[in-house]
Design a protein around this motif. Structure first.
Motif, PDB file in Angstrom:
ATOM      1  N   ARG A  65      72.914 -46.252-104.835  1.00 40.20           N
ATOM      2  CA  ARG A  65      74.097 -46.813-105.505  1.00 40.20           C
ATOM      3  C   ARG A  65      75.360 -46.045-105.118  1.00 40.20           C
ATOM      4  O   ARG A  65      76.428 -46.636-104.903  1.00 40.20           O
ATOM      5  N   ILE A  66      75.230 -44.730-105.054  1.00 38.75           N
ATOM      6  CA  ILE A  66      76.386 -43.913-104.679  1.00 38.75           C
ATOM      7  C   ILE A  66      76.804 -44.218-103.247  1.00 38.75           C
ATOM      8  O   ILE A  66      78.000 -44.371-102.940  1.00 38.75           O
ATOM      9  N   GLU A  67      75.822 -44.298-102.351  1.00 33.07           N
ATOM     10  CA  GLU A  67      76.126 -44.602-100.952  1.00 33.07           C
ATOM     11  C   GLU A  67      76.739 -45.988-100.811  1.00 33.07           C
ATOM     12  O   GLU A  67      77.664 -46.191-100.006  1.00 33.07           O
ATOM     13  N   HIS A  68      76.256 -46.943-101.611  1.00 25.58           N
ATOM     14  CA  HIS A  68      76.831 -48.284-101.571  1.00 25.58           C
ATOM     15  C   HIS A  68      78.285 -48.261-102.040  1.00 25.58           C
ATOM     16  O   HIS A  68      79.159 -48.927-101.458  1.00 25.58           O
ATOM     17  N   ALA A  69      78.553 -47.477-103.084  1.00 26.21           N
ATOM     18  CA  ALA A  69      79.917 -47.397-103.615  1.00 26.21           C
ATOM     19  C   ALA A  69      80.872 -46.750-102.616  1.00 26.21           C
ATOM     20  O   ALA A  69      82.047 -47.131-102.530  1.00 26.21           O
ATOM     21  N   LEU A  70      80.348 -45.785-101.839  1.00 27.23           N
ATOM     22  CA  LEU A  70      81.210 -45.083-100.879  1.00 27.23           C
ATOM     23  C   LEU A  70      81.237 -45.758 -99.510  1.00 27.23           C
ATOM     24  O   LEU A  70      82.044 -45.404 -98.660  1.00 27.23           O
ATOM     25  N   GLY A  71      80.312 -46.667 -99.310  1.00 24.46           N
ATOM     26  CA  GLY A  71      80.343 -47.444 -98.073  1.00 24.46           C
ATOM     27  C   GLY A  71      79.690 -46.802 -96.875  1.00 24.46           C
ATOM     28  O   GLY A  71      80.034 -47.145 -95.729  1.00 24.46           O
ATOM     29  N   GLY A  72      78.768 -45.880 -97.073  1.00 27.98           N
ATOM     30  CA  GLY A  72      78.101 -45.265 -95.929  1.00 27.98           C
ATOM     31  C   GLY A  72      76.972 -44.352 -96.342  1.00 27.98           C
ATOM     32  O   GLY A  72      76.869 -43.937 -97.514  1.00 27.98           O
ATOM     33  N   GLN A  73      76.102 -44.011 -95.398  1.00 31.30           N
ATOM     34  CA  GLN A  73      74.961 -43.142 -95.671  1.00 31.30           C
ATOM     35  C   GLN A  73      75.423 -41.699 -95.773  1.00 31.30           C
ATOM     36  O   GLN A  73      76.152 -41.199 -94.920  1.00 31.30           O
ATOM     37  N   LEU A  74      74.967 -41.020 -96.814  1.00 34.97           N
ATOM     38  CA  LEU A  74      75.384 -39.643 -97.064  1.00 34.97           C
ATOM     39  C   LEU A  74      74.340 -38.624 -96.619  1.00 34.97           C
ATOM     40  O   LEU A  74      74.673 -37.469 -96.352  1.00 34.97           O
ATOM     41  N   PHE A  75      73.070 -39.043 -96.565  1.00 38.44           N
ATOM     42  CA  PHE A  75      71.993 -38.133 -96.169  1.00 38.44           C
ATOM     43  C   PHE A  75      71.037 -38.842 -95.226  1.00 38.44           C
ATOM     44  O   PHE A  75      70.822 -40.051 -95.335  1.00 38.44           O
ATOM     45  N   THR A  76      70.483 -38.071 -94.305  1.00 38.12           N
ATOM     46  CA  THR A  76      69.402 -38.589 -93.464  1.00 38.12           C
ATOM     47  C   THR A  76      68.118 -37.895 -93.887  1.00 38.12           C
ATOM     48  O   THR A  76      68.123 -36.700 -94.203  1.00 38.12           O
ATOM     49  N   ARG A  77      67.025 -38.642 -93.898  1.00 39.09           N
ATOM     50  CA  ARG A  77      65.729 -38.067 -94.235  1.00 39.09           C
ATOM     51  C   ARG A  77      65.010 -37.658 -92.961  1.00 39.09           C
ATOM     52  O   ARG A  77      64.839 -38.464 -92.059  1.00 39.09           O
ATOM     53  N   GLU A  78      64.628 -36.386 -92.917  1.00 37.20           N
ATOM     54  CA  GLU A  78      63.892 -35.867 -91.778  1.00 37.20           C
ATOM     55  C   GLU A  78      62.604 -35.235 -92.272  1.00 37.20           C
ATOM     56  O   GLU A  78      62.405 -35.064 -93.477  1.00 37.20           O
ATOM     57  N   ARG A  79      61.738 -34.858 -91.368  1.00 36.47           N
ATOM     58  CA  ARG A  79      60.472 -34.279 -91.764  1.00 36.47           C
ATOM     59  C   ARG A  79      60.681 -32.977 -92.531  1.00 36.47           C
ATOM     60  O   ARG A  79      59.889 -32.630 -93.413  1.00 36.47           O
ATOM     61  N   THR A  80      61.751 -32.279 -92.201  1.00 37.43           N
ATOM     62  CA  THR A  80      62.024 -31.010 -92.869  1.00 37.43           C
ATOM     63  C   THR A  80      62.847 -31.168 -94.143  1.00 37.43           C
ATOM     64  O   THR A  80      63.133 -30.189 -94.821  1.00 37.43           O
ATOM     65  N   GLY A  81      63.243 -32.392 -94.489  1.00 41.74           N
ATOM     66  CA  GLY A  81      63.997 -32.624 -95.717  1.00 41.74           C
ATOM     67  C   GLY A  81      65.212 -33.503 -95.496  1.00 41.74           C
ATOM     68  O   GLY A  81      65.316 -34.217 -94.492  1.00 41.74           O
ATOM     69  N   CYS A  82      66.134 -33.458 -96.439  1.00 44.00           N
ATOM     70  CA  CYS A  82      67.353 -34.274 -96.374  1.00 44.00           C
ATOM     71  C   CYS A  82      68.505 -33.451 -95.817  1.00 44.00           C
ATOM     72  O   CYS A  82      68.717 -32.312 -96.245  1.00 44.00           O
ATOM     73  N   ARG A  83      69.250 -34.041 -94.899  1.00 41.71           N
ATOM     74  CA  ARG A  83      70.415 -33.372 -94.316  1.00 41.71           C
ATOM     75  C   ARG A  83      71.637 -34.264 -94.480  1.00 41.71           C
ATOM     76  O   ARG A  83      71.551 -35.487 -94.280  1.00 41.71           O
ATOM     77  N   PRO A  84      72.801 -33.681 -94.846  1.00 43.10           N
ATOM     78  CA  PRO A  84      74.011 -34.491 -95.000  1.00 43.10           C
ATOM     79  C   PRO A  84      74.454 -35.093 -93.661  1.00 43.10           C
ATOM     80  O   PRO A  84      74.384 -34.442 -92.625  1.00 43.10           O
ATOM     81  N   THR A  85      74.887 -36.329 -93.704  1.00 37.34           N
ATOM     82  CA  THR A  85      75.501 -36.958 -92.536  1.00 37.34           C
ATOM     83  C   THR A  85      76.937 -36.445 -92.423  1.00 37.34           C
ATOM     84  O   THR A  85      77.432 -35.764 -93.337  1.00 37.34           O
ATOM     85  N   PRO A  86      77.651 -36.746 -91.343  1.00 36.79           N
ATOM     86  CA  PRO A  86      79.063 -36.345 -91.273  1.00 36.79           C
ATOM     87  C   PRO A  86      79.867 -36.837 -92.477  1.00 36.79           C
ATOM     88  O   PRO A  86      80.695 -36.107 -93.025  1.00 36.79           O
ATOM     89  N   LEU A  87      79.612 -38.101 -92.900  1.00 34.99           N
ATOM     90  CA  LEU A  87      80.293 -38.604 -94.091  1.00 34.99           C
ATOM     91  C   LEU A  87      79.868 -37.805 -95.316  1.00 34.99           C
ATOM     92  O   LEU A  87      80.695 -37.481 -96.181  1.00 34.99           O
TER      93      LEU A  87
END
Length: 331
Positions: free
Chosen positions: A40-62
């Motif tokens: 919901r937060i990402e939808h409100a801001l209009g972009g992906q905020l985190f990427t899911r990787e095997r080692t966990g979640c990492r912030p995107t540039p946005l």
């Protein structure tokens, strides 16, 4: 959907823990609920905020841009709420001093000295294995001061709003082993003498496992390792089941020896943090005195300190007080 402080708190928790599961546990909610909230937060801001990787979640540039603005707001709001509650409580109950600390032999003496200087002040203590958790609590206004240790090579995440003072830049870590262990007959133990032993480490202590693993690898060792808490470790060490790192202020027992490691391969930095210099000044003197009092009660550490002053080219690095405790010659 309008963003609120609670939404920003969600983003900070995910970034700090690097995991949706850990962030959900920290926030007291289920992982599915947190995942829905994030979408919901990402939808409100209009972009992906985190990427899911095997080692966990990492912030995107946005995500990094949003977090750079969110963190100060969350910190300020926490501080506002906590400090307001604390001020209201003090107005009703009188002065309070809320201390947080990782494990240390200096704690009893510190509390005793503070109570002697601050009669009428209610002093509370919160212990935690996580130095980072305690620092966050100070930044949020839930604690007034925290005394923590920082494992060498594993820097703590010190909130920008905090002030800090280093009590000891490098405290060597000693080894605890059964009194009948062959290496216990030596004043200093080499890591190679412990190659066949099983080690015990508490992985919940920030930086502890990473620091020990780095030291063992550097020494060419790959011993068996048992993960557990250090209260249990003392019993297992005494029966010869494991060996474990320990603070140099630890006291030997009839069934357990405490020895320095050859070359002092691992150290920690001891520091105290608060939101203001006044809060640091209010507790530092008593902590400093309590630490060196505890150091003087450990024969192994006392000998190490004296030897360090002679062999490292800093004669007089420590000095004795009339009651036999050790304090630094210069601060």
């Amino acid at each position: 959907m309008e963003l609120e402080v609670r939404h920003l708190r969600v983003l900070c928790a995910i970034a700090d823990t690097g995991s949706l599961h850990k962030a959900a546990r920290q926030l007291g909610m289920s992982q599915p609920s947190l995942t829905t909230q994030l979408r919901r937060i990402e939808h409100a801001l209009g972009g992906q905020l985190f990427t899911r990787e095997r080692t966990g979640c990492r912030p995107t540039p946005l995500g990094r841009v949003v977090l750079s603005r969110a963190r100060p707001l969350v910190t300020e709001m926490r501080a506002l709420v906590s400090e307001t509650k604390a001020a209201a409580a003090r107005a009703v109950e009188g002065p309070q001093l809320r201390i947080g600390s990782t494990a240390s032999r200096a704690i009893p003496g510190w509390l005793r000295k503070l109570r002697g200087r601050l009669p009428g002040t209610e002093i509370s203590l919160q212990m935690d294995v996580s130095a980072n958790a305690l620092l966050r609590m100070v930044a949020a206004g839930q604690l007034d001061v925290a005394f923590v240790h920082e494992v060498e090579g594993c820097p703590l995440r010190l909130p920008e709003t905090l002030r800090r003072r280093v009590l000891l830049d490098r405290e060597p870590q000693f080894i605890s082993l059964a009194a009948d262990h062959p290496a216990a007959d030596r004043p200093v133990v080499r890591l190679s003498e412990l190659a066949e032993d099983r080690w015990m480490v508490d992985p919940t202590v920030d930086g502890e496992w990473d620091g020990l693993r780095r030291v063992l690898i550097a020494a060419g060792l790959n011993p068996r390792v048992l993960h557990g808490d250090y209260h249990t470790a003392a019993s297992l060490v005494a029966t010869g089941e494991v060996v474990a790192l320990c603070q140099p202020t630890s006291r030997a027992r009839a069934d357990m020896a405490v020895r320095p490691l050859h070359g002092d391969p691992l150290g920690v930095r001891l520091l105290v943090a608060a939101r203001t210099e006044d809060e640091l000044n209010a507790v530092y003197g008593e902590l400093d005195a309590a630490y060196w009092e505890a150091a003087g009660q450990s024969p192994a550490y006392t000998e190490w300190l004296l030897q360090a002053g002679e062999t490292r080219g800093t004669p007089g690095e420590t000095r004795g007080t009339p009651d036999g405790t050790l304090v630094p010659a210069t601060r």
